[in-house]
Design a protein around this motif. Sequence first.
Motif, mmCIF file in Angstrom:
data_model
loop_
_atom_site.group_PDB
_atom_site.id
_atom_site.type_symbol
_atom_site.label_atom_id
_atom_site.label_comp_id
_atom_site.label_asym_id
_atom_site.label_seq_id
_atom_site.Cartn_x
_atom_site.Cartn_y
_atom_site.Cartn_z
ATOM 1 N N ASP A 1 6.226 -2.559 -10.037
ATOM 2 C CA ASP A 1 6.409 -3.578 -9.018
ATOM 3 C C ASP A 1 7.913 -3.749 -8.849
ATOM 4 O O ASP A 1 8.585 -4.284 -9.710
ATOM 5 N N THR B 1 7.000 -7.669 -0.627
ATOM 6 C CA THR B 1 6.068 -8.774 -0.841
ATOM 7 C C THR B 1 4.805 -8.555 -0.039
ATOM 8 O O THR B 1 3.752 -9.082 -0.357
ATOM 9 N N ASP C 1 1.247 -9.803 -2.428
ATOM 10 C CA ASP C 1 1.565 -10.349 -3.753
ATOM 11 C C ASP C 1 0.377 -11.071 -4.366
ATOM 12 O O ASP C 1 0.160 -11.045 -5.563
#
Lengths: 205, 607
Positions: free
Chosen positions: B3, B8, B61
């Motif tokens: 990540d 996002t 997210d």
Amino acid sequence: MELTLPQKDALTELINIGYGRAAGALSELTGFRVTLQVPKITMHRIDQIGNLLAHLIEGEVASVNQVFSGPIAGNALLMLDKQAAQALTRLLCDDNSLTNSFESAEQEIITEVGNILLNACLGVFGNLLQVHVTFSVPRLQVSDVGGVLRSITVESDELQYGLMIHTRFQLRASNLTGYLVIVLGITSFDRMRRELDNWELRQTQ
Amino acid sequence: MMDDGQTTTGLRRARDPFSTHEAMLGWVRDIAPYGIFTTDTRLIIRGWNEWLATRSGLSADEVVGRSLADLFPDLVARGLDQHFERALRGEVAVLATALHRYLLPLPCSIGENPSGRMLQTARIAPLASDDQIVGTLTIIEDVTQREVHAAVLRRQQEYDRLLSESLGRLISSEDPIASVAEIFPRIAGPLRIDVYLHFQFIADEQELRLHSAGGVTAEVKRTLSVLPVASTASGAAALSRRPRVESHVQQSEDPLLETSRRLGLRSYAVFPLFAGDRVFGTLSFGSYVRDAFTTDEVEFLAKIAQYAAIAIDRTQRESELHDAQARLSRHASELETRIAERTAVLHETIAQLESFSYTVAHDLRAPIRSLTSFTDILLNDFAADMPMPAQDMLARLLRASRRLDALTKDLLTFSRVAREEVKLVPIDVDELTREIVSHSSSLPEGAVTVVGPLGRVLAQRTLLGQCLANLFDNAVKFARPGFPPVIQVRSELRGSAAGSPAAAAPNPNPPFQTALSSIAPRATGPRLRVWIEDNGIGIARTDHEKIWGIFERIPGPSAVEGTGIGLAIVARAMQQMGGGCGVESTPGHGSHFWLELIPAPEVTSAA
């Protein structure tokens, strides 16, 4: 090149297993008991398939076609004449609002049914013959038999064979007939026969 | 899994094996109008594109790293997770809208879908890397718009089908209003209508009478049985001949809608039934649950009303036509009866007259014979005792009485001919002619010549004999002074060239003048014409018609005797036998009389 009687028996058994799975999936999907039967399996040279089907199906056909690849590679098709396709969508959908049209919604239903049937059949093939097969996205085509066959015929020097599986759908007191055609090159065909023999051997051991 | 914390939204970047797909998915996610997400083999979401983020309200997210089943438990409940399992086995699954409605429960993109969910088709495929299945790839297409359009089209088709079925019924119906009652249950469902009312418009009373209704109780029907035209929506529609479509009836303060409000209707549409100037009534539809009808529905109902009106008009006109025809046929049969009655009266009168003339003639004969006999006796036995003038008077008296006797005799014959029941039998004309000639006292010897066989006809012997005798008699009476009478009888077949001997005979004396006066035979077909041709004084053309009337005598030499009834008898007798007669003549050149009758069938002899 022909299938021996034991090979044919093995093939019929395999396809019946696959159809059992597909029928289960369709029953679950629709909430009605759906059964699938295989009254007949025949093997033909690809150039004979067109004539054969033209005798069985008149006018336009709805065909779902899925290319598969792996040690055994080819093209699998489910063909239904237009009336059968429309009847099948109405029976499956239980929606009276579907009329006699064969529009997007109806085409999608046939695609999904074809997908379930073809995958079940070829998947069982793969599992039982212990060969790994991968599939393309199913494609629906509405055309005459000739058009359908032309569109799936691969440019190849290899001699091609068609395995024709007569298929009977039984649901809600109705009987509908379709045809599942698996087109194989001679290499794949050879491999399939070998694997059928192996399977037969394993069964007897 | 990596990540990088920079993305996002969009597909999560990942370390191998996902990185090989990352580049491709990276641009596909931006340009494709589809929802795209990926999972790993444990069905943990690994990628979530912007389209999905926007539609679901869940950012990448929020979803990446979470299990598909946790995030969308509904998916498992509906058994759709098996398609992800299939993908992990290498299969590609396609999911149809019609069978599943949707894959992920996303809110609807447009407001028209009743379920409020986005309708989807989906493809779930294996995600492979180096021939290994590493997860799944799902593509979702929003088909809500398409399905809504299709539903509209289907509804339209359904309307069209219902409409054509309903109109077909109405147009062919003997009782259109009963048909509306039959149609109502079929359209009530699709159109979501609860009530229909049909009122008949009674113009004289200015009121509406409930004729039939559906969807209301018997109690309600009773309260609606008669409505004043003036204060109801139906009345207003009937008077204006315009439909009234009312929505939100319960909220309306329109006094005309009072009845509908009382019934609890929320929407109400009234259609006048009329054709031309004739208003038959109204047809109205209402709903207890809907606040308004759509334009399509109003159009649909208006068509039903319009066709109902046409059908009512047609049946009324048909019934009027039927009545008019019945009246006409009654009138015609009355006329026929009257004619038959009058004809019968007329026939009776004629019969009475004929009977009277017969009686008169018959009863006169006895006194006339006495008169003649006594005058004769006086002249023969007592002439010597009488002065010459007395003798002369007696001679005149005798002539007059003889003439009177002849007249009554002919009158008697005429009335007998007129009254006689005719029975036609085959008659040999040659034989009859010979018989008449031999029995005649007035015909000089050899005066009559018969040319060729004359043939056989269908006639009554006495009547035909009377005709021939009268014509021979005439020929002698009207002979030219100084010329002994010469009479020729011949025949010809007319109206057919059949090889009878009479027809084959050539006409030796072609008529020098065409017939001007004749009595046409009644029937058509072959006729045998018998000519009686004399060398007498002839008849002026202007008199050809007159001679056939009773008491008609044409001026001639005073010496010629006659009663003026002879030819009238001929004409009447021929008429009685269904034949005809006529004359061709020029003064000074004789007269050619003819009689025409149906030829008798050939006698086939066994020899």
